[in-house]
Design an enzyme around this catalytic site. Structure first.
Site, PDB file in Angstrom:
ATOM      1  CG  ASN A   1      -1.915  -1.026   0.999  1.00  0.00           C
ATOM      2  OD1 ASN A   1      -3.069  -0.944   0.503  1.00  0.00           O
ATOM      3  ND2 ASN A   1      -1.728  -2.185   1.904  1.00  0.00           N
ATOM      4  CD  GLU A   2       4.749   1.528  -2.597  1.00  0.00           C
ATOM      5  OE1 GLU A   2       5.222   2.179  -1.645  1.00  0.00           O
ATOM      6  OE2 GLU A   2       5.612   0.900  -3.390  1.00  0.00           O
ATOM      7  N   PRO A   3       2.269   5.235  -0.973  1.00  0.00           N
ATOM      8  CG  PRO A   3       4.074   6.698  -0.462  1.00  0.00           C
ATOM      9  CD  PRO A   3       3.556   5.375  -0.910  1.00  0.00           C
TER      10      PRO A   3
ATOM     11  CB  SER B   1      -2.797   3.469  -0.105  1.00  0.00           C
ATOM     12  OG  SER B   1      -1.759   2.617  -1.040  1.00  0.00           O
TER      13      SER B   1
END
Length: 635
Positions: A167-169, A171
């Site tokens: 869950n990358e920035p 998300s």
């Protein structure tokens, strides 16, 4: 068992800046065992009730020791996984399950192949799907988790971007299992395992934030200094989609499990005087006053009572009486760490110097984990030790062969072919390189060639500094020689090799890499090998006269308050060190193990050394071009 159950952080004055409960351990191995015990107890409790234990599992370096302990509990204490159901967080896409870098392979290697879990109870996102089938797969993944009553416990790591799972920035708080594009920093961090960033997939399938947050219990693991900044931001910062791990602040049963390095930037650790009353040890005084100089941009001797009082240090001032006396004391302490004589200055009063004057000519043993850490980390000091007439020996603990690219190996084979055309071995190596598939393990012959490339570079660099070839030693510690990024554990064979070279040289000084940025990296294993060797040799008479100095690697430097010996470098020495590093040609430009910094090693080292000198200059010391720093290890 160490208790790590949830407690509201706000009830403690010392943790008033913190919004997520966390527990620190001296070492990641202790922390991992505590986590494994909590998981084991949960499995047993659920089994007694006749219920499945549903675990959300993570990959990466952080949980390896947890899995190792769970395997031990299964094999030695009968812990059964027959009623355990697992759901892994994520998988690269596209990714063949048999690929050595797949999370399927990771889980089999570290856990599943060694326990009695049923195959049908293992669930891992499928990186082999056709793209058009991913959406339905993700929906089914969510439904399957729900069908087992949700996750009883979710194990997490944390990336430098603050991602959990993938869950990358950006998300969303309510995101579910889905395909996602990986952040560049995430791919850079994975590049070591994939032998270069070009080989790292650009996408992944991951559980979502909402999926993770539905778990009844969440444990996040973070080890090492390189995780310290993001740990602080996550625990003390505001909830933000730019740091997805901050969403865990609103979960009612989350604990971050940290080693000391990962927790080092938390306010209560970094600047405890801002939190409440302190026990002002000499070490804490140094730390606080250096911080005060940086915060006020003043040298030590210019600090005033007002500066102390305005920055939460009135308690220290009350103990010491006045800023004037305290400043003089600390100025002298820091000044006495600086020396141009790392082996000790002959016939000098050494009572206020970091090293002893006698013996004037010392036997010096410099341990280098890889065949370049010596010149990268302490090239200027090494130059000084050689010039000042000490009996210097450099010992390379590993061959470093895995860090040599196939293209570099091919170049050397082609050169050799000019000298001796049509050699059978060269033809075999050329054939191997031509037919080599991604992530396959090099043959022993190819690894030997790559190791010899690094040896020749090491000899050349040390000859440039004036060290004869007979003072250069290669241990090729067996733990490293797997042909893979993942290494074996230390054995007595490794330790005996270390003991052998120490006993042979009988050094007055040992220099070694104390860089713990990656607790599963080669530097850490090499340091463990040294410490164990020192323990076994501690009763030897020659060891009573041996001092051990630790340097940092290419990624970090000791903080100013930690430094016990700082060796200045002139502008000419800075250039000389740079040229010594240049002899390691296979590690220049686009190397496979850059880490999270895209600059070349010589650039990192040079800037770090200049920054250390600038910090000394800031607190009021002499103005040097650059400085190398060391901390003494007392065994």
């Amino acid at each position: 068992m160490i208790k790590i159950a949830y407690q509201p952080a706000g009830q403690f004055e010392s943790t008033r800046f913190e919004k997520i409960h966390n527990v620190e351990f001296p070492h990641y191995s202790e922390a991992s065992i505590a986590v494994a015990n909590e998981i084991a107890n949960l499995i047993k409790e659920k089994d007694k009730k006749g219920e499945y234990c549903v675990l959300g599992l993570a990959t990466g370096s952080s949980p390896i020791k947890v899995y190792e302990e769970l395997v031990r509990l299964h094999k030695e204490e009968g812990l059964s996984f027959k009623h355990v159901v697992t759901f892994n967080l994520d998988e690269y896409y596209p990714m063949d399950k048999k690929n050595l870098q797949s999370y399927n392979h990771f889980m089999q290697e570290h856990l599943f192949a060694h326990i009695d879990i049923k195959d049908e109870n293992i669930h891992i996102p499928n990186g082999e799907l056709a793209y058009e089938d991913i959406h339905d797969f993700c929906l089914n993944y969510e439904e399957k988790i729900a069908s087992f009553g949700g996750l009883d416990l979710q194990l997490l790591g944390i990336g430098r971007t603050g991602h959990i799972g993938f869950n990358e920035p950006g998300s969303h708080f309510n995101s579910g299992t889905r395909i996602i594009t990986l952040d560049h920093i995430t791919r850079v961090d994975a590049s070591d395992s994939f032998l270069g960033i070009d080989n790292v997939p650009r996408r992944a399938i991951t559980m979502g934030i909402a999926t993770v947050r539905k778990a009844k219990r969440i444990i996040l693991l973070a080890w090492g200094q390189h995780k310290a900044e993001i740990v602080k931001e996550t625990i003390e910062g505001e909830i933000s989609s730019e740091v997805p791990a901050t969403y865990l602040q609103s979960h009612e049963n989350t604990t971050f499990i940290l080693d000391y390095e990962a927790g080092s930037q938390l306010t209560r650790n970094k600047t405890p005087w801002l939190v409440g009353p302190c026990n002002w040890t000499s070490e804490l005084k140094r730390k606080a006053i250096v911080w005060l100089c940086e915060s006020t941009n003043r040298s030590i001797l210019r600090l005033t009572d007002k500066d102390y009082n305005n920055h939460g240090m009135s308690g220290l001032l009350a103990e010491e009486g006045s800023a004037y006396d305290l400043n003089i004391q600390m100025f002298n302490t820091l000044q006495h760490t600086i020396t141009g004589w790392p082996g000790g200055k002959p016939d000098a009063d050494d009572s206020k110097r970091p090293e002893r004057a006698k013996p004037a000519s010392k036997r010096v043993l410099v341990f280098s984990p890889h065949p370049d850490d010596d010149v990268i980390s302490m090239g200027g000091t090494l130059d000084r030790l050689i010039e000042q007439g000490h009996d210097v020996h450099v010992v390379y603990q590993t061959s470093g062969n895995i860090a040599v690219s196939d293209q570099e190996a091919l170049k050397f084979i082609e050169i050799a072919n000019f000298l001796e055309p049509d050699s059978g071995l060269k033809m075999e190596l050329l054939k191997e390189l031509k037919n080599k598939k991604d992530h396959t393990i090099d043959s022993i012959a190819l690894r030997q060639l790559k190791g010899n490339i690094r040896r020749s570079e090491s000899y050349a660099a040390l000859r440039y500094l004036g060290l004869p070839d007979n003072k250069v030693h290669f241990l090729d510690l067996p733990f490293y020689e797997t042909g893979k990024v993942k290494k074996s554990g230390l054995t007595d064979v490794d330790i005996e090799l270390m003991i052998g070279i120490i006993t042979k040289i009988k050094p007055h000084q040992i220099y070694a890499a104390g860089d713990l940025a990656d607790p599963h990296g080669t530097h850490k294993v090499c340091l463990d090998a040294l410490f164990e060797a020192l323990n076994r040799l501690s009763s030897e008479s020659f060891m009573q006269q041996c001092w051990v100095w630790l340097y940092k690697g290419a990624w970090h430097e000791w903080e100013l308050h930690e430094i016990e010996m700082a060796v200045p470098m002139s502008p000419d020495q800075v250039i000389k060190k740079r040229h010594a590093i240049f002899f390691h040609q296979s590690q220049k430009d686009r190397v496979m193990y850059q880490g999270d910094d895209e600059r070349e090693f010589w650039m990192r080292a040079e800037e770090r050394n200049k920054n250390t000198a600038a910090l000394y200059r800031l607190v009021g010391m002499a103005d040097y071009a650059a400085m190398e720093a060391f901390v003494r290890y007392r065994f």
